[in-house]
Design a protein around this motif. Sequence first.
Motif, PDB file in Angstrom:
ATOM      1  N   TRP A 110       0.836  -1.202   0.000  1.00  0.00           N
ATOM      2  CA  TRP A 110       0.000   0.000   0.000  1.00  0.00           C
ATOM      3  C   TRP A 110       0.875   1.257   0.000  1.00  0.00           C
ATOM      4  O   TRP A 110       0.537   2.261  -0.627  1.00  0.00           O
ATOM      5  CB  TRP A 110      -0.901   0.039   1.235  1.00  0.00           C
ATOM      6  N   ALA A 111       1.993   1.186   0.708  1.00  0.00           N
ATOM      7  CA  ALA A 111       2.895   2.335   0.847  1.00  0.00           C
ATOM      8  C   ALA A 111       3.997   2.276  -0.203  1.00  0.00           C
ATOM      9  O   ALA A 111       4.272   1.220  -0.775  1.00  0.00           O
ATOM     10  CB  ALA A 111       3.499   2.360   2.254  1.00  0.00           C
ATOM     11  N   VAL A 112       4.641   3.402  -0.450  1.00  0.00           N
ATOM     12  CA  VAL A 112       5.772   3.471  -1.370  1.00  0.00           C
ATOM     13  C   VAL A 112       6.851   2.490  -0.894  1.00  0.00           C
ATOM     14  O   VAL A 112       7.261   2.536   0.274  1.00  0.00           O
ATOM     15  CB  VAL A 112       6.334   4.906  -1.425  1.00  0.00           C
ATOM     16  N   PRO A 113       7.322   1.589  -1.770  1.00  0.00           N
ATOM     17  CA  PRO A 113       8.223   0.511  -1.326  1.00  0.00           C
ATOM     18  C   PRO A 113       9.601   0.983  -0.865  1.00  0.00           C
ATOM     19  O   PRO A 113      10.300   0.236  -0.182  1.00  0.00           O
ATOM     20  CB  PRO A 113       8.345  -0.380  -2.571  1.00  0.00           C
ATOM     21  N   VAL A 114       9.994   2.204  -1.183  1.00  0.00           N
ATOM     22  CA  VAL A 114      11.305   2.708  -0.741  1.00  0.00           C
ATOM     23  C   VAL A 114      11.159   3.704   0.402  1.00  0.00           C
ATOM     24  O   VAL A 114      12.113   4.397   0.763  1.00  0.00           O
ATOM     25  CB  VAL A 114      12.066   3.369  -1.914  1.00  0.00           C
ATOM     26  N   SER A 115       9.977   3.754   0.994  1.00  0.00           N
ATOM     27  CA  SER A 115       9.729   4.697   2.085  1.00  0.00           C
ATOM     28  C   SER A 115       9.626   3.963   3.413  1.00  0.00           C
ATOM     29  O   SER A 115       9.230   2.794   3.470  1.00  0.00           O
ATOM     30  CB  SER A 115       8.429   5.470   1.819  1.00  0.00           C
ATOM     31  N   ASP A 116       9.980   4.651   4.494  1.00  0.00           N
ATOM     32  CA  ASP A 116       9.815   4.091   5.841  1.00  0.00           C
ATOM     33  C   ASP A 116       8.394   4.292   6.356  1.00  0.00           C
ATOM     34  O   ASP A 116       8.013   3.746   7.388  1.00  0.00           O
ATOM     35  CB  ASP A 116      10.798   4.754   6.809  1.00  0.00           C
ATOM     36  N   SER A 117       7.615   5.068   5.636  1.00  0.00           N
ATOM     37  CA  SER A 117       6.246   5.364   6.052  1.00  0.00           C
ATOM     38  C   SER A 117       5.313   4.226   5.663  1.00  0.00           C
ATOM     39  O   SER A 117       5.519   3.536   4.654  1.00  0.00           O
ATOM     40  CB  SER A 117       5.775   6.662   5.394  1.00  0.00           C
ATOM     41  N   ASN A 118       4.290   4.011   6.460  1.00  0.00           N
ATOM     42  CA  ASN A 118       3.243   3.033   6.153  1.00  0.00           C
ATOM     43  C   ASN A 118       1.998   3.690   5.570  1.00  0.00           C
ATOM     44  O   ASN A 118       0.959   3.046   5.435  1.00  0.00           O
ATOM     45  CB  ASN A 118       2.859   2.253   7.411  1.00  0.00           C
ATOM     46  N   LEU A 119       2.112   4.959   5.201  1.00  0.00           N
ATOM     47  CA  LEU A 119       0.964   5.690   4.668  1.00  0.00           C
ATOM     48  C   LEU A 119       0.550   5.091   3.319  1.00  0.00           C
ATOM     49  O   LEU A 119       1.371   4.997   2.402  1.00  0.00           O
ATOM     50  CB  LEU A 119       1.335   7.160   4.486  1.00  0.00           C
TER      51      LEU A 119
END
Length: 283
Positions: free
Chosen positions: A170-179
């Motif tokens: 669901w979240a951007v795969p290179v981001s630490d965020s779970n948004l």
Amino acid sequence: LIYSLIYLFMPLPVYLLLPWLTMGCIQSITCKSRIKRENIVVYDVSATIDQCPTVIEENSPIVLRYKTPYFKASARVVMPPVPRNETWVVGWIQACTQMEFYNTYSDIGMSSWELPDLREGRVKAISDSDGVSYPWYGNTTETVTLIGPTSKVSRFTVSMNDNFYPSVTWAVPVSDSNLPLLTRIKRDQSFTTWLVALNTGTKEKILLQTIKWRMRVDIEVDPSQPLGSRARLVGRIQQDQPRILTRMEQIPSNALVKPNANDAQVLMWRPKRGLPLVVIPPK
């Protein structure tokens, strides 16, 4: 006649007679004819894709999953007696010939599963073997092995099926965020599937059938909605049915060997701004 000839050549050493004996009448009596395409019967060939829509699963707060309908192929085969202690395998070989697989994340960028050699035109196809049974798609219902010598014809059915059941974050795969920012999934993949008889000793291949098929998925996602009601299918609901070709299409040599598509694929992150990034390299 043979005894007369042996008597005629008696002054010669026995080792000089052996090549003549094995190449002449004795061989014609003991050797059977080799297996040829015209001696193999293939019938009841079937190739279908289930006429049901792709199923979307929103059970996880981490990934969306989707399950496509199944491609299914089967054929009944009659093989002639196998001579000279040869071993023949009859079964399905499959290769991926085209792949587009994009997951869009709002206006930030997209992740993309790619087959670099295929994408850049260095090869025409990549093996879709299970990764163990090269060059075969699998080694259960997909193949039958015949070990000679056999005195009777062999009758059997070989079948296979294939579908997609991946996970997309669901979240951007290179981001630490779970948004959750996933907004679109688009996939378009083509395959060629061959029914083949293969002599395991000589590597002789006899092509028996060629099938072409394609699977397309288009999912629209609203990440602002609660989990369970974010995604919906758009575009086509049912897949085009496979084509059973009336001619044989040759198998590209690299489609018979490692790597298979699962091991060769790369997950890229392609941002709207900035340079592409390898997220998951090939195995």
